[in-house]
Motif scaffolding. Structure first.
Motif, short mmCIF file in Angstrom:
data_model
loop_
_atom_site.label_atom_id
_atom_site.label_comp_id
_atom_site.label_asym_id
_atom_site.label_seq_id
_atom_site.Cartn_x
_atom_site.Cartn_y
_atom_site.Cartn_z
N GLU A 14 -1.08 4.56 -2.01
CA GLU A 14 -2.53 4.59 -1.78
C GLU A 14 -2.94 5.67 -0.79
O GLU A 14 -4.04 6.22 -0.88
CB GLU A 14 -3.01 3.22 -1.32
CG GLU A 14 -2.90 2.16 -2.42
CD GLU A 14 -3.43 0.82 -2.01
OE1 GLU A 14 -3.48 -0.09 -2.86
OE2 GLU A 14 -3.81 0.66 -0.83
N VAL A 15 -2.07 5.94 0.18
CA VAL A 15 -2.25 7.10 1.07
C VAL A 15 -0.90 7.80 1.19
O VAL A 15 0.15 7.16 1.09
CB VAL A 15 -2.78 6.69 2.46
CG1 VAL A 15 -4.23 6.22 2.38
CG2 VAL A 15 -1.92 5.62 3.09
N HIS A 52 4.00 7.43 10.56
CA HIS A 52 3.12 8.24 9.72
C HIS A 52 3.59 9.69 9.67
O HIS A 52 4.39 10.13 10.51
CB HIS A 52 1.68 8.18 10.25
CG HIS A 52 1.56 8.67 11.68
ND1 HIS A 52 1.39 9.98 12.02
CD2 HIS A 52 1.59 7.98 12.86
CE1 HIS A 52 1.32 10.11 13.33
NE2 HIS A 52 1.45 8.89 13.86
N ASP A 59 -8.71 3.74 11.14
CA ASP A 59 -9.71 3.25 10.19
C ASP A 59 -9.04 2.55 9.02
O ASP A 59 -9.47 1.47 8.59
CB ASP A 59 -10.57 4.42 9.67
CG ASP A 59 -11.53 4.94 10.72
OD1 ASP A 59 -11.72 4.26 11.74
OD2 ASP A 59 -12.08 6.04 10.51
N TYR A 60 -7.98 3.16 8.49
CA TYR A 60 -7.29 2.59 7.33
C TYR A 60 -6.64 1.24 7.68
O TYR A 60 -6.77 0.27 6.94
CB TYR A 60 -6.24 3.56 6.82
CG TYR A 60 -5.55 3.11 5.56
CD1 TYR A 60 -6.12 3.34 4.32
CD2 TYR A 60 -4.34 2.42 5.61
CE1 TYR A 60 -5.51 2.90 3.14
CE2 TYR A 60 -3.71 1.99 4.44
CZ TYR A 60 -4.30 2.24 3.22
OH TYR A 60 -3.70 1.79 2.07
N CYS A 61 -5.96 1.20 8.82
CA CYS A 61 -5.23 -0.02 9.19
C CYS A 61 -6.17 -1.14 9.60
O CYS A 61 -5.90 -2.32 9.31
CB CYS A 61 -4.23 0.30 10.30
SG CYS A 61 -2.85 1.34 9.77
N ALA A 88 -9.15 -1.66 8.37
CA ALA A 88 -9.67 -2.19 7.11
C ALA A 88 -8.63 -3.05 6.40
O ALA A 88 -8.95 -4.09 5.81
CB ALA A 88 -10.11 -1.03 6.21
N LEU A 89 -7.37 -2.64 6.47
CA LEU A 89 -6.29 -3.42 5.85
C LEU A 89 -6.17 -4.79 6.51
O LEU A 89 -6.04 -5.81 5.82
CB LEU A 89 -4.98 -2.64 5.97
CG LEU A 89 -3.72 -3.24 5.35
CD1 LEU A 89 -2.79 -2.14 4.87
CD2 LEU A 89 -2.96 -4.13 6.34
N GLU A 127 -7.96 8.53 11.24
CA GLU A 127 -7.70 8.14 9.86
C GLU A 127 -6.78 6.93 9.81
O GLU A 127 -7.01 5.98 9.04
CB GLU A 127 -7.08 9.32 9.10
CG GLU A 127 -6.76 9.02 7.65
CD GLU A 127 -6.07 10.20 6.96
OE1 GLU A 127 -5.98 10.16 5.72
OE2 GLU A 127 -5.62 11.14 7.67
N ILE A 128 -5.73 6.95 10.62
CA ILE A 128 -4.78 5.84 10.66
C ILE A 128 -5.46 4.56 11.13
O ILE A 128 -5.31 3.49 10.52
CB ILE A 128 -3.59 6.18 11.58
CG1 ILE A 128 -2.79 7.35 11.01
CG2 ILE A 128 -2.69 4.97 11.79
CD1 ILE A 128 -1.80 7.96 12.00
N SER A 181 0.83 -1.21 0.00
CA SER A 181 0.00 0.00 0.00
C SER A 181 0.86 1.26 0.00
O SER A 181 0.59 2.21 -0.73
CB SER A 181 -0.91 -0.02 1.23
OG SER A 181 -1.62 1.18 1.35
N ARG A 182 1.93 1.24 0.81
CA ARG A 182 2.81 2.42 0.90
C ARG A 182 3.55 2.64 -0.41
O ARG A 182 3.61 3.77 -0.91
CB ARG A 182 3.80 2.23 2.06
CG ARG A 182 4.82 3.34 2.19
CD ARG A 182 5.63 3.18 3.47
NE ARG A 182 6.35 1.92 3.52
CZ ARG A 182 7.53 1.69 2.95
NH1 ARG A 182 8.12 2.65 2.23
NH2 ARG A 182 8.12 0.51 3.07
#
Length: 392
Positions: free
Chosen positions: A165-166, A199, A210-212, A214-215, A207-208, A160-161
């Motif tokens: 993607e973000v 980060h 929620d994203y992680c 979901a990952l 935000e971190i 992802s990094r």
């Protein structure tokens, strides 16, 4: 029947300071092997702030620019410019080189020599030591589930990094997965997941998380994630300063991450930065290869194998190769040992040859476990060996 139990393992990302050191060491090893397959390499790396220190012993005909290898490796991890890390980045580090040649006292034990009481010559082990290999049928990779799942999280975070993607992800990261095993000895559910990622300053904690979260749910088996599974994402609330800026890194300090997450034993010697004349590495790879064949052949659901060496000696000094199947074998363990001895040789030169360990393939092994990647030779099954184990 086994009593239900809990087991936890961790993984770390490629930007973790210890893994930065491991990858620099393995990159130097591969660069040596590309020009000289018979290079003798024992390369240690220390990283801290904007310093990279190389130390160890290398004997090779290769002509290398060590500083260029270091900077390219750091750049590839993701510490490219001061925008990624204002202290540790590719063009901003200072490289100190303390590499020398291998001791002749060690070399004479490794070099092909006249075998005692035999004609011809044999390559001796590069050091004394004990090596373990382990395999289990609980995942497709024949790896313990906790460490395999922790690696999956780190692989996906790196993908992802690198894909962008973000914008706020930075290279340093860690994960940890706790798995509950049922009475049948197989993974039953995941109790909790711990994950920390470096980060950018502007990223919010919500935000971190929620994203992680979901990952994690994307890469772990849905049937093992429950309503009460706990997620601890960046538990301190902030992880801006990381990598070698936040902590020192050293080659060989993540040996449990490199192997079986603590589920299988480790002999004590690290892998990265060592050529295959060091049985710390080649012996551990061979033991994993053999253990995997034992499980794949249906001789056991779990298998741990140990060998031991003396410096300069070609044959393992163990009278017999020790096998432990933890009560899961389908034939007597003594019979498994007999079949293993008939199918495999644990002499250093034979291990090098059958696994192709003189090739520059070791950068592929550095991150996310040395025993998880199908493209590496010690992870590939040999049908002829399986046939011997099944029908010997």
């Amino acid at each position: 029947m086994k009593v239900p139990h809990l087991f936890t393992s961790e993984s770390v990302g490629e930007g973790h300071p210890d893994k930065v050191a491991d990858l620099i060491s393995d990159s130097i090893l591969d660069a040596c092997l590309e020009q000289d397959p018979y290079s003798r390499v024992a390369c240690e790396t220390l990283v801290k702030d904007n310093h990279v220190v190389l130390a160890g012993e290398i004997t090779t005909r290769a002509k290398l620019n060590y500083e260029e290898i270091v900077r390219n490796t750091i750049r590839g991890i993701g510490y490219r410019t001061a925008a990624d890390d204002d202290v540790f980045y590719a063009d901003g580090v200072r490289v100190l080189n303390f590499l020398s040649e291998q001791s002749p006292d060690i070399a004479q034990g490794v070099d092909a020599r006249a075998a005692e009481g035999k004609e011809g010559s044999e390559q001796g082990a590069g050091d004394q030591g004990i090596m373990f290999g382990y395999a289990t049928d609980e995942t497709p990779e024949m790896m313990p589930a906790p460490v395999m799942y922790a690696h999956r999280i780190m692989r996906e975070l790196a993908r992802s990094r690198h894909a962008g993607e973000v914008s706020w992800l930075r290279p340093d990261s860690k994960s940890q997965v706790a798995v509950v095993y049922g009475k049948n000895g197989q993974p039953e559910r995941i109790m909790n997941v711990v994950m920390s990622t470096q980060h950018a300053e502007q990223a919010s904690l919500s935000e971190i998380r929620d994203y992680c979260t979901a990952l994690v749910k994307r890469v772990l088996p849905a049937e093992l994630l429950r309503v009460d599974t706990q997620y601890f994402i960046n538990p301190t609330g902030r992880f801006v300063v990381g990598g070698p800026h936040g902590d020192s890194g050293l080659t060989g300090r993540k040996i449990i991450v490199d192997t079986y997450g603590g589920m299988g034993r480790h002999g004590g010697g690290a892998f990265s930065g060592k050529d295959c004349s060091k049985v710390d590495r080649s012996g551990a790879y061979m033991c994993r290869w053999v253990a995997k064949h034992v499980v794949a052949a249906g001789l056991a659901r779990r298998c741990e194998l140990q060998v031991a060496y003396a410096i300069g000696k070609a044959d393992p000094v163990s009278i017999m190769i020790d096998v432990d199947t933890f009560g899961t074998s389908t034939v007597e363990e003594s019979e498994i040992i007999r079949r293993v001895c008939s199918a495999f040789s644990f002499k250093p030169a034979d291990m090098e040859a059958v696994l192709g360990l003189r090739r520059p393939i070791f950068r592929l092994s550095t991150n996310y476990g040395h025993f998880t990647k199908a493209e590496l030779p010690w992870e590939q099954l040999d049908p002829a060996k399986l046939d011997i184990l099944r029908h010997a």
